[in-house]
Design an enzyme around this catalytic site. Structure first.
Site, PDB file in Angstrom:
ATOM      1  N   ARG A  24       0.829  -1.207   0.000  1.00  0.00           N
ATOM      2  CA  ARG A  24       0.000   0.000   0.000  1.00  0.00           C
ATOM      3  C   ARG A  24       0.860   1.253   0.000  1.00  0.00           C
ATOM      4  O   ARG A  24       0.995   1.943  -0.997  1.00  0.00           O
ATOM      5  CB  ARG A  24      -0.948  -0.035   1.212  1.00  0.00           C
ATOM      6  CG  ARG A  24      -2.087   0.985   1.143  1.00  0.00           C
ATOM      7  CD  ARG A  24      -1.734   2.353   1.680  1.00  0.00           C
ATOM      8  NE  ARG A  24      -1.290   2.337   3.068  1.00  0.00           N
ATOM      9  CZ  ARG A  24      -0.811   3.410   3.683  1.00  0.00           C
ATOM     10  NH1 ARG A  24      -0.667   4.568   3.037  1.00  0.00           N
ATOM     11  NH2 ARG A  24      -0.398   3.336   4.943  1.00  0.00           N
ATOM     12  N   HIS A 222      10.735   6.737   8.137  1.00  0.00           N
ATOM     13  CA  HIS A 222      11.335   6.901   6.811  1.00  0.00           C
ATOM     14  C   HIS A 222      12.832   7.148   7.023  1.00  0.00           C
ATOM     15  O   HIS A 222      13.246   7.671   8.054  1.00  0.00           O
ATOM     16  CB  HIS A 222      10.690   8.060   6.057  1.00  0.00           C
ATOM     17  CG  HIS A 222       9.316   7.752   5.552  1.00  0.00           C
ATOM     18  ND1 HIS A 222       8.993   7.740   4.214  1.00  0.00           N
ATOM     19  CD2 HIS A 222       8.175   7.418   6.207  1.00  0.00           C
ATOM     20  CE1 HIS A 222       7.721   7.419   4.068  1.00  0.00           C
ATOM     21  NE2 HIS A 222       7.200   7.226   5.266  1.00  0.00           N
ATOM     22  N   CYS A 253       7.687  10.081   0.363  1.00  0.00           N
ATOM     23  CA  CYS A 253       6.701  11.107   0.687  1.00  0.00           C
ATOM     24  C   CYS A 253       6.806  12.215  -0.355  1.00  0.00           C
ATOM     25  O   CYS A 253       7.889  12.758  -0.574  1.00  0.00           O
ATOM     26  CB  CYS A 253       6.952  11.681   2.075  1.00  0.00           C
ATOM     27  SG  CYS A 253       5.802  13.021   2.480  1.00  0.00           S
ATOM     28  N   ASN A 262      10.365   4.344   2.828  1.00  0.00           N
ATOM     29  CA  ASN A 262      10.110   3.747   4.126  1.00  0.00           C
ATOM     30  C   ASN A 262      11.308   2.950   4.609  1.00  0.00           C
ATOM     31  O   ASN A 262      12.146   2.505   3.815  1.00  0.00           O
ATOM     32  CB  ASN A 262       8.908   2.806   4.026  1.00  0.00           C
ATOM     33  CG  ASN A 262       7.605   3.528   3.831  1.00  0.00           C
ATOM     34  OD1 ASN A 262       7.119   4.215   4.714  1.00  0.00           O
ATOM     35  ND2 ASN A 262       7.017   3.378   2.648  1.00  0.00           N
TER      36      ASN A 262
END
Length: 310
Positions: A24, A222, A253, A262
């Site tokens: 996701r 992150h 991001c 991540n």
């Protein structure tokens, strides 16, 4: 395949849950559409690698996240293939409509995504810091009434690109509201990767002072500034036992152009293995899965461990 030498550190948890978000959060920012069958195979491979929780997709409007426009088709196919295993895969639901789509497939675990800052709430949710809860309240209530549990994400917990540093008390105020609505767990996100170890300990301590123990928290890092594993270590010292991670370090991001993505699942597994902390994940299997996905995305994995093993 070599594994790190195990040297346990006194005082750390014996076991950690890795909450896999690659399917996701990892894929949602990809500009090139990933075929639904590739996403489904990605999820199946992650499960086969021993990851106990694999967040599969988000029932967000396609205009917001085009990459996840196939969420219903993906989950329907997984339910046909995996049955109840697929119904236990968590999905993100932004609103009542998203929850309806999850209900239609008989899914049992959903998540809502809040912001710790006013500016990001406006940009990401088209809501203010306060009014975002007006959207979440009916979603969480309906989910709980139907026997579906709800995880709460809080973004921008360590810093915001518009507002700067975010004080722990501000994050606690938002997180407590989600818990009071009925969320069973909070995932605290370092959305732009600016957190440091001391800040992690302070944030967990601030929740503790507000009556929220580390067992209710998850941490989502992150690695923009290379601090993700140091921050995990700080979280372990503070008693947190759930960590979000993304296979191969997929994700990023859009508000932090330098973000490397991540925390990689493989990097986290290597780190935990070295500390003798139980996690249940087959490192070689998840690394092979990340190599497989990287080939389909047309670029190498950003994970240091994946690169080293490859």
């Amino acid at each position: 395949m070599s594994l790190p030498m195990t040297r346990p550190e006194p005082g750390l948890p014996a076991k950690v849950t890795i909450y896999e978000v690659g399917a996701r959060d990892g894929l949602q920012n990809e500009q090139t559409a990933v075929p639904t069958d590739v996403k489904a195979e990605f999820v199946r491979r992650l499960l086969a690698a021993g990851l106990p929780i694999v967040e599969a997709t988000s029932f967000v409007h396609p205009s917001w996240v085009p990459q996840l426009a196939d969420a219903a088709d993906l989950m329907a196919g997984l339910v046909d293939d995996l049955g109840d295993t697929a119904r236990d895969l968590p999905v993100l639901v932004p609103n009542d409509r998203g929850l309806d789509r999850a209900f239609a497939l008989g899914l049992r675990h959903v998540a809502v995504f809040a912001s710790a800052t006013e500016t990001f709430a406006n940009k990401n949710l088209n809501r203010g810091l306060e009014s975002q809860f007006e959207m979440f309240e009916p979603v969480v209530a309906r989910a709980l009434d139907s026997g579906v549990d709800v995880r709460g994400y809080v973004s921008m917990c360590f810093g915001d690109p518009w507002e700067g540093a975010v004080e722990p008390e501000q994050v606690v105020a938002v997180g407590k509201r989600l818990l009071d609505l009925g969320c069973h767990q909070l995932s605290l996100g370092d959305t732009i990767g600016v957190g440091t170890a001391g800040h992690v300990k302070d944030l967990v301590a601030a929740f503790g002072a507000a009556g929220v123990g580390p067992e209710r928290l998850a941490l989502h890092f992150h690695d923009t500034y290379g601090q993700a594993l140091a921050n995990v270590h700080a979280g372990l010292q503070a008693g947190v036992t759930t960590y979000d991670a993304s296979a191969g370090g997929l994700g990023g991001c859009p508000y932090a152009k330098s973000a490397t993505g991540n925390l990689a699942t493989e990097d986290l597994v290597w780190f935990l293995t070295g500390l003798g902390i139980e996690h249940g994940v087959d490192l070689s299997a998840v690394a092979a899965t990340s190599v497989w996905m990287a080939e389909r995305l047309g670029r190498p994995s950003p994970s240091a461990v994946v690169r080293a093993l490859a």
